[in-house]
Design a protein around this motif. Structure first.
Motif, PDB file in Angstrom:
ATOM      1  N   THR A 102       8.723   6.411   2.883  1.00 23.81           N
ATOM      2  CA  THR A 102       9.791   5.522   3.330  1.00 23.81           C
ATOM      3  C   THR A 102      10.931   6.313   3.937  1.00 23.81           C
ATOM      4  OG1 THR A 102       9.293   4.383   1.257  1.00 23.81           O
ATOM      5  CG2 THR A 102      11.052   3.470   2.598  1.00 23.81           C
ATOM      6  N   ASP A 130       4.991  10.899  -3.642  1.00 18.88           N
ATOM      7  CA  ASP A 130       5.509   9.651  -4.168  1.00 18.88           C
ATOM      8  C   ASP A 130       6.632   9.942  -5.161  1.00 18.88           C
ATOM      9  OD1 ASP A 130       4.376   9.646  -7.059  1.00 18.88           O
ATOM     10  OD2 ASP A 130       2.623  10.064  -5.821  1.00 18.88           O
ATOM     11  N   TRP A 196       1.185  -0.603  -3.655  1.00 17.93           N
ATOM     12  CA  TRP A 196       1.154   0.740  -4.209  1.00 17.93           C
ATOM     13  C   TRP A 196       0.610   0.691  -5.634  1.00 17.93           C
ATOM     14  CZ3 TRP A 196       3.123   4.973  -1.446  1.00 17.93           C
ATOM     15  CH2 TRP A 196       3.846   4.668  -0.295  1.00 17.93           C
ATOM     16  N   ASP A 227      -0.734   5.834  -0.164  1.00 16.11           N
ATOM     17  CA  ASP A 227       0.278   6.150   0.839  1.00 16.11           C
ATOM     18  C   ASP A 227       0.432   4.948   1.750  1.00 16.11           C
ATOM     19  OD1 ASP A 227      -1.671   6.483   3.160  1.00 16.11           O
ATOM     20  OD2 ASP A 227      -2.365   8.066   1.809  1.00 16.11           O
ATOM     21  N   ILE A 228       1.519   4.942   2.497  1.00 20.01           N
ATOM     22  CA  ILE A 228       1.826   3.772   3.323  1.00 20.01           C
ATOM     23  C   ILE A 228       0.822   3.600   4.451  1.00 20.01           C
ATOM     24  CG2 ILE A 228       3.434   5.070   4.776  1.00 20.01           C
ATOM     25  CD1 ILE A 228       3.619   1.323   3.726  1.00 20.01           C
ATOM     26  N   GLU A 229       0.305   4.701   4.982  1.00 15.20           N
ATOM     27  CA  GLU A 229      -0.666   4.584   6.072  1.00 15.20           C
ATOM     28  C   GLU A 229      -1.927   3.849   5.604  1.00 15.20           C
ATOM     29  OE1 GLU A 229       0.854   7.373   5.209  1.00 15.20           O
ATOM     30  OE2 GLU A 229       2.129   7.816   6.943  1.00 15.20           O
ATOM     31  N   GLN A 231      -2.124   1.720   3.040  1.00 18.04           N
ATOM     32  CA  GLN A 231      -1.795   0.326   2.757  1.00 18.04           C
ATOM     33  C   GLN A 231      -1.709  -0.499   4.040  1.00 18.04           C
ATOM     34  OE1 GLN A 231       1.417  -0.198  -0.259  1.00 18.04           O
ATOM     35  NE2 GLN A 231       1.242   2.012  -0.467  1.00 18.04           N
ATOM     36  N   SER A 242       1.258  -7.656   2.326  1.00 17.08           N
ATOM     37  CA  SER A 242       1.987  -6.716   1.490  1.00 17.08           C
ATOM     38  C   SER A 242       3.485  -6.983   1.603  1.00 17.08           C
ATOM     39  CB  SER A 242       1.680  -5.270   1.912  1.00 17.08           C
ATOM     40  OG  SER A 242       2.214  -4.349   0.968  1.00 17.08           O
ATOM     41  N   GLN A 244       6.874  -4.684   1.798  1.00 21.33           N
ATOM     42  CA  GLN A 244       7.250  -3.300   2.014  1.00 21.33           C
ATOM     43  C   GLN A 244       8.723  -3.223   2.423  1.00 21.33           C
ATOM     44  OE1 GLN A 244       5.408  -0.746   1.393  1.00 21.33           O
ATOM     45  NE2 GLN A 244       3.346  -1.642   1.223  1.00 21.33           N
ATOM     46  N   TYR A 248       9.692   0.773   6.881  1.00 22.19           N
ATOM     47  CA  TYR A 248       8.352   0.981   7.417  1.00 22.19           C
ATOM     48  C   TYR A 248       8.090   0.215   8.704  1.00 22.19           C
ATOM     49  CZ  TYR A 248       6.952   3.526   3.242  1.00 22.19           C
ATOM     50  OH  TYR A 248       6.844   4.456   2.244  1.00 22.19           O
TER      51      TYR A 248
END
Length: 295
Positions: A102, A130, A196, A227-229, A231, A242, A244, A248
Motif C-alpha cells: 500500500t 506485510d 488478505w 500480496d496485492i498483485e 489479490q 475485494s 482495498q 491501490y
C-alpha cells in the motif's frame, strides 16, 4: 611512531616553499617555532627531511618519500573525520526499510526521494513485507524502520500515523456493480470475497470484516492472496470482489475497477514504525521525512 597531522601540514608547507622563513610567514608562526616542529617530526621519524647544509633548503631522499606520502595520509584522515561526522549525523551507512505494498503504491517512493536528496551517501535497502512481518523484524533488529498499515504499537515498536484513505470496492471489470458510481456495502453481501490472510495484517483484516458485519453480513472469503498483485489478479479473474485501501487504485490493474462505498467508510492508516530503543540518527531522519510527507 606518533606523527601528528599538524606536523605533516607544517612539513608540506616547508617542502612547497623550500624556505623556512617564507613557510613561517604562510603559517603565521615564528621561524624558530616552525624549525622546532620540523625537528620534532624528524626525531619521530628517525630521519632528516631537509638538507640545510647549503644556502638553499632541499629535501632529503626521506623528505621526498614523505612529500609523496603525506598528502595521502592527510586526505584519508580528513575523509575519515568526514565519514565519522556523517555517521554520527545519520548521513552515511545502511538503513534497512520495510514497506507494505500500500505504501509502495503511494507514500514510500516520496519518502525515499526525500531521504536520497538530503542524505545521498546513506544507503537505503527497501523490501516489500506485510505489516505482521515488519513488526517482528523491527523488534528483532532485522529492519530499522517500516511503513505499515493499521498496526497497533507494541512495547518494543513505536507506530506513528502518517496518512489515511478510505476503503474502496475492487470489482471485476465486467461485474454488474462495476457500472455504478458508488457501491452500497449491502450490495456485496452475497458476493464471494478475495482478501488478505488475517495473519499478515490482523488489524486490517478486522477492519474489513467488522465493516461488513456492521452492514449485516460476514464476507464469504473464497480466496486469499499474500500480496496485492495476487489479490487483484484473482479479482480480475472474476473469483470475487475485494475491499482495498484507495491507495491501490493508483496501480490501475487491468480487469479491475475501483468504486467508492456509500455512507461512513473505514479509513485505513499508513504508519511509520521503528524500534523504541533505536537511537540511530538515520532512523530519526527517516521518521522525520515520513512525518513531513504524511501531513
Amino acid at each position: 611512531m606518533d606523527v601528528e597531522l599538524r606536523q605533516l601540514r607544517v612539513f608540506l608547507t616547508v617542502a612547497s616553499e623550500l624556505h623556512f622563513s617564507r613557510a613561517a610567514k604562510r603559517l603565521h608562526v615564528s621561524q624558530p617555532a616552525l624549525s622546532q616542529q620540523i625537528r620534532a617530526l624528524e626525531k619521530t621519524l628517525g630521519a632528516a627531511l631537509f638538507d640545510r647544509s647549503s644556502r638553499a633548503t632541499e629535501l632529503t631522499p626521506a623528505g621526498r618519500v614523505l612529500l609523496d606520502a603525506a598528502p595521502r595520509v592527510l586526505f584519508e584522515a580528513e575523509r575519515a573525520q568526514t565519514l565519522v561526522t556523517q555517521a554520527s549525523n545519520g548521513a552515511v551507512g545502511l538503513l534497512v526499510v520495510g514497506s507494505v505494498g500500500t505504501a509502495l503504491a503511494s507514500i514510500t517512493p516520496r519518502i525515499l526521494r526525500s531521504m536520497r536528496a538530503s542524505f545521498p551517501d546513506l544507503q537505503l535497502e527497501v523490501s516489500q513485507q506485510d505489516t505482521a512481518a515488519q513488526l517482528v523484524a523491527i523488534a528483532d533488529g532485522r529492519l530499522d524502520v517500516g511503513l505499515v498499515r493499521a498496526a497497533p504499537p507494541t512495547a518494543t515498536v513505536a507506530v506513528e500515523h502518517l496518512v489515511s484513505e478510505p476503503l474502496l470496492a475492487a470489482l471485476p471489470g465486467d461485474h454488474p456493480l462495476a457500472g455504478r458510481d458508488e457501491i452500497e456495502p449491502e450490495a456485496l453481501a452475497d458476493e464471494p470475497f478475495v482478501l488478505w490472510p488475517r495473519p499478515l495484517g490482523t488489524a486490517f483484516f478486522d477492519i474489513i470484516t467488522s465493516y461488513c458485519r456492521e452492514h449485516g453480513f460476514s464476507p464469504d472469503i473464497v480466496a486469499e492472496g499474500a500480496d496485492i498483485e495476487t489479490q487483484l489478479g484473482l479479482v480480475a479473474a472474476g473469483l470475487g470482489v475485494s475491499l482495498q485501501p484507495a491507495y491501490y487504485a493508483n496501480l490501475r490493474p487491468p480487469g479491475v475497477v475501483f468504486r467508492p462505498l456509500s455512507g461512513d467508510v473505514p479509513m485505513v492508516a499508513l504508519q511509520v514504525a521503528w524500534r523504541r530503543t533505536d537511537r540511530s540518527p538515520a532512523v530519526a531522519h527517516f521518521v522525520d521525512a515520513a512525518r513531513a510527507l504524511g501531513t
